[in-house]
Design an enzyme around this catalytic site. Structure first.
Site, short mmCIF file in Angstrom:
data_model
loop_
_atom_site.label_atom_id
_atom_site.label_comp_id
_atom_site.label_asym_id
_atom_site.label_seq_id
_atom_site.Cartn_x
_atom_site.Cartn_y
_atom_site.Cartn_z
N SER A 172 0.85 -1.19 0.00
CA SER A 172 0.00 0.00 0.00
C SER A 172 0.88 1.23 0.00
O SER A 172 2.09 1.15 0.19
CB SER A 172 -0.91 -0.01 1.24
OG SER A 172 -0.13 -0.17 2.43
N GLU A 204 0.94 5.78 0.81
CA GLU A 204 0.34 7.00 1.32
C GLU A 204 0.56 8.14 0.34
O GLU A 204 1.65 8.30 -0.20
CB GLU A 204 0.98 7.35 2.68
CG GLU A 204 0.50 8.69 3.26
CD GLU A 204 1.30 9.08 4.49
OE1 GLU A 204 1.05 8.48 5.56
OE2 GLU A 204 2.19 9.96 4.39
N THR A 243 -3.20 11.62 3.62
CA THR A 243 -2.98 12.49 4.77
C THR A 243 -3.77 13.79 4.62
O THR A 243 -4.44 14.04 3.63
CB THR A 243 -1.49 12.83 4.92
OG1 THR A 243 -1.14 13.81 3.93
CG2 THR A 243 -0.62 11.60 4.75
N TYR A 244 -3.57 14.66 5.63
CA TYR A 244 -4.16 15.99 5.58
C TYR A 244 -3.35 16.93 4.71
O TYR A 244 -3.67 18.09 4.55
CB TYR A 244 -4.24 16.58 7.00
CG TYR A 244 -5.52 16.28 7.73
CD1 TYR A 244 -6.38 15.27 7.31
CD2 TYR A 244 -5.87 17.01 8.86
CE1 TYR A 244 -7.54 15.00 8.00
CE2 TYR A 244 -7.03 16.75 9.56
CZ TYR A 244 -7.87 15.75 9.13
OH TYR A 244 -9.03 15.48 9.82
N HIS A 297 -6.90 9.84 6.66
CA HIS A 297 -6.29 10.20 7.93
C HIS A 297 -7.26 11.13 8.66
O HIS A 297 -7.91 11.98 8.05
CB HIS A 297 -4.98 10.94 7.71
CG HIS A 297 -3.87 10.05 7.23
ND1 HIS A 297 -2.56 10.22 7.62
CD2 HIS A 297 -3.87 8.98 6.41
CE1 HIS A 297 -1.80 9.30 7.05
NE2 HIS A 297 -2.58 8.54 6.30
N ARG A 319 -3.60 11.39 16.70
CA ARG A 319 -3.65 12.56 17.56
C ARG A 319 -3.41 13.82 16.74
O ARG A 319 -4.13 14.79 16.84
CB ARG A 319 -2.60 12.45 18.68
CG ARG A 319 -2.48 13.68 19.56
CD ARG A 319 -1.33 13.50 20.55
NE ARG A 319 -1.19 14.68 21.40
CZ ARG A 319 -0.43 15.73 21.13
NH1 ARG A 319 0.25 15.77 19.99
NH2 ARG A 319 -0.35 16.74 21.98
N ASP A 353 -0.82 17.00 15.10
CA ASP A 353 -0.04 18.10 15.65
C ASP A 353 -0.93 19.33 15.84
O ASP A 353 -1.97 19.47 15.17
CB ASP A 353 1.11 18.46 14.71
CG ASP A 353 2.07 17.29 14.53
OD1 ASP A 353 2.39 16.63 15.53
OD2 ASP A 353 2.49 17.05 13.37
N LYS A 382 -4.68 1.88 22.65
CA LYS A 382 -5.35 2.21 21.39
C LYS A 382 -5.99 0.97 20.78
O LYS A 382 -7.12 1.03 20.26
CB LYS A 382 -4.38 2.86 20.40
CG LYS A 382 -3.90 4.24 20.81
CD LYS A 382 -3.17 4.96 19.68
CE LYS A 382 -1.79 4.43 19.44
NZ LYS A 382 -1.03 5.24 18.46
N GLN A 399 5.74 4.33 11.83
CA GLN A 399 6.50 5.46 11.33
C GLN A 399 7.70 4.92 10.54
O GLN A 399 8.10 3.75 10.72
CB GLN A 399 6.98 6.32 12.47
CG GLN A 399 7.66 7.61 12.04
CD GLN A 399 8.22 8.38 13.21
OE1 GLN A 399 8.61 7.81 14.21
NE2 GLN A 399 8.26 9.70 13.09
N PHE A 403 13.58 16.14 7.39
CA PHE A 403 12.31 15.52 7.77
C PHE A 403 12.46 14.64 9.01
O PHE A 403 11.60 14.66 9.90
CB PHE A 403 11.78 14.68 6.60
CG PHE A 403 10.46 14.02 6.89
CD1 PHE A 403 9.30 14.77 7.01
CD2 PHE A 403 10.38 12.64 7.05
CE1 PHE A 403 8.08 14.17 7.29
CE2 PHE A 403 9.16 12.03 7.33
CZ PHE A 403 8.01 12.79 7.45
N HIS A 437 3.95 -0.51 3.72
CA HIS A 437 3.19 0.72 3.45
C HIS A 437 4.20 1.79 3.07
O HIS A 437 5.03 2.19 3.88
CB HIS A 437 2.40 1.15 4.69
CG HIS A 437 1.45 2.29 4.43
ND1 HIS A 437 0.34 2.15 3.63
CD2 HIS A 437 1.44 3.57 4.87
CE1 HIS A 437 -0.32 3.29 3.59
NE2 HIS A 437 0.34 4.18 4.32
N LYS A 486 5.24 10.43 -5.52
CA LYS A 486 6.18 10.12 -6.60
C LYS A 486 5.89 8.72 -7.12
O LYS A 486 5.68 7.79 -6.35
CB LYS A 486 7.63 10.22 -6.11
CG LYS A 486 8.03 11.60 -5.60
CD LYS A 486 9.45 11.58 -5.07
CE LYS A 486 9.83 12.90 -4.43
NZ LYS A 486 9.94 13.99 -5.41
#
Length: 289
Positions: free
Chosen positions: A15, A17, A49-50, A78, A108, A110, A170, A181, A221, A271, A277
């Site tokens: 998969s 992202e 993602t956002y 997300h 959660r 940022d 969780k 991550q 990053f 993932h 890209k």
């Protein structure tokens, strides 16, 4: 389709992202070029993602809906909680359900960029576990819920033991699987999986892999997210950091070797953090699938 249903059919999943671009031109390229090419790689699912700067929830939902309708690929939105009030979260989730989205990565998140010192109050869900609890209480099994795992420990966790304890919380609140991550030393992942399983967590733990396409960008990053850049990465990429073609080629080779070792030692898939890209992913997936 719910992602957890894929797990019943496939021992390993591949998969990636994506994120909503910051410009209209980027939107056009992603929708009309990038997604079409990425779909040809036949990912088992896609997460969105956002966005690179956060907060693009409407674009996130639109992209997830588009991927599902245009390519029939299970997709996951997300959803971060501390930058929204509880009422705002409730409205966002209503939109998610109305769009036929069945998968959520509960995070959660940022604080807002314009309020980096924000402290969540009574009107916010302070932790992803609270978001998961709300989703299970209000929507039961309507959604498949993924959560983030941190092989090198979440930056806010005081100890590794507390980090694993919180991950189990969780899961106990209703999460279905874990995506980690990024990391560049596979032993970190293997040790993490061992610790997680020792804590009684039996959910699938999918390693998150970032193909290296820029050495300087990688260093910057990783400083923000707390991931370690091991010496072996510096030795490979520092000498060629000013040669983009060599960086991409070396990044593909590094990712292929990393993925092959992970898969051959029990990882339930990969993932990829695609950074929108195509070419690195194409070469990597074709080599490791």
């Amino acid at each position: 389709m719910k992602i957890k249903e894929l797990f019943e059919k496939k021992e390993k999943t591949f998969s990636f992202e994506i994120f909503p671009p910051k410009t209209p031109e980027g939107d056009i390229k992603l929708i009309h070029e990038t997604l079409k090419e990425l779909s040809l790689l036949k990912p088992d699912f896609v997460s969105c993602t956002y966005g690179a700067v956060g907060g693009n929830k409407d674009k996130t939902l639109a992209l997830v809906e588009h991927i599902q309708k245009a390519y029939d690929i299970p997709s996951m939105a997300h959803l971060t909680c501390i930058s929204h009030t509880k009422d705002e979260i409730h409205e966002i989730v209503k939109k998610i359900k109305a769009k036929g989205i069945q998968n959520i990565l509960a995070l959660r998140g940022d604080p807002p960029r314009d309020n980096p010192d924000m402290v969540p109050g009574i009107d916010n869900y302070k932790h992803s576990s609270e978001l998961i609890t709300f989703l299970r209480q209000e929507y039961k099994e309507d959604f498949c819920l993924g959560v983030a795992g941190f092989p090198e420990m979440h930056p806010l966790s005081p100890t590794r033991e507390s980090d694993i304890k919180y991950l189990k919380h969780k899961i106990d609140c209703g999460a279905d699987f874990i995506i980690t991550q990024l990391f560049f030393d596979n032993q970190i992942y293997f040790d993490y999986v061992k610790s997680v399983k020792s804590a009684g967590i039996i959910k699938r733990i999918i390693p998150g892999i970032l193909p290296i396409t820029s050495y300087d960008g990688l260093i910057k990053f990783c400083k923000t997210c707390g991931a370690t850049v091991p010496e072996k990465v510096h030795k490979i990429f520092a000498p060629i950091k000013d040669n983009p073609e060599q960086i991409v080629k070396a990044g593909i080779e590094f990712a292929i070797n990393q993925c092959k070792e992970l898969l051959s030692n029990g990882a339930p898939g990969i993932h990829f953090y695609s950074l929108n890209k195509v070419q690195p992913l194409k070469d990597i997936i074709n080599s490791v699938r």
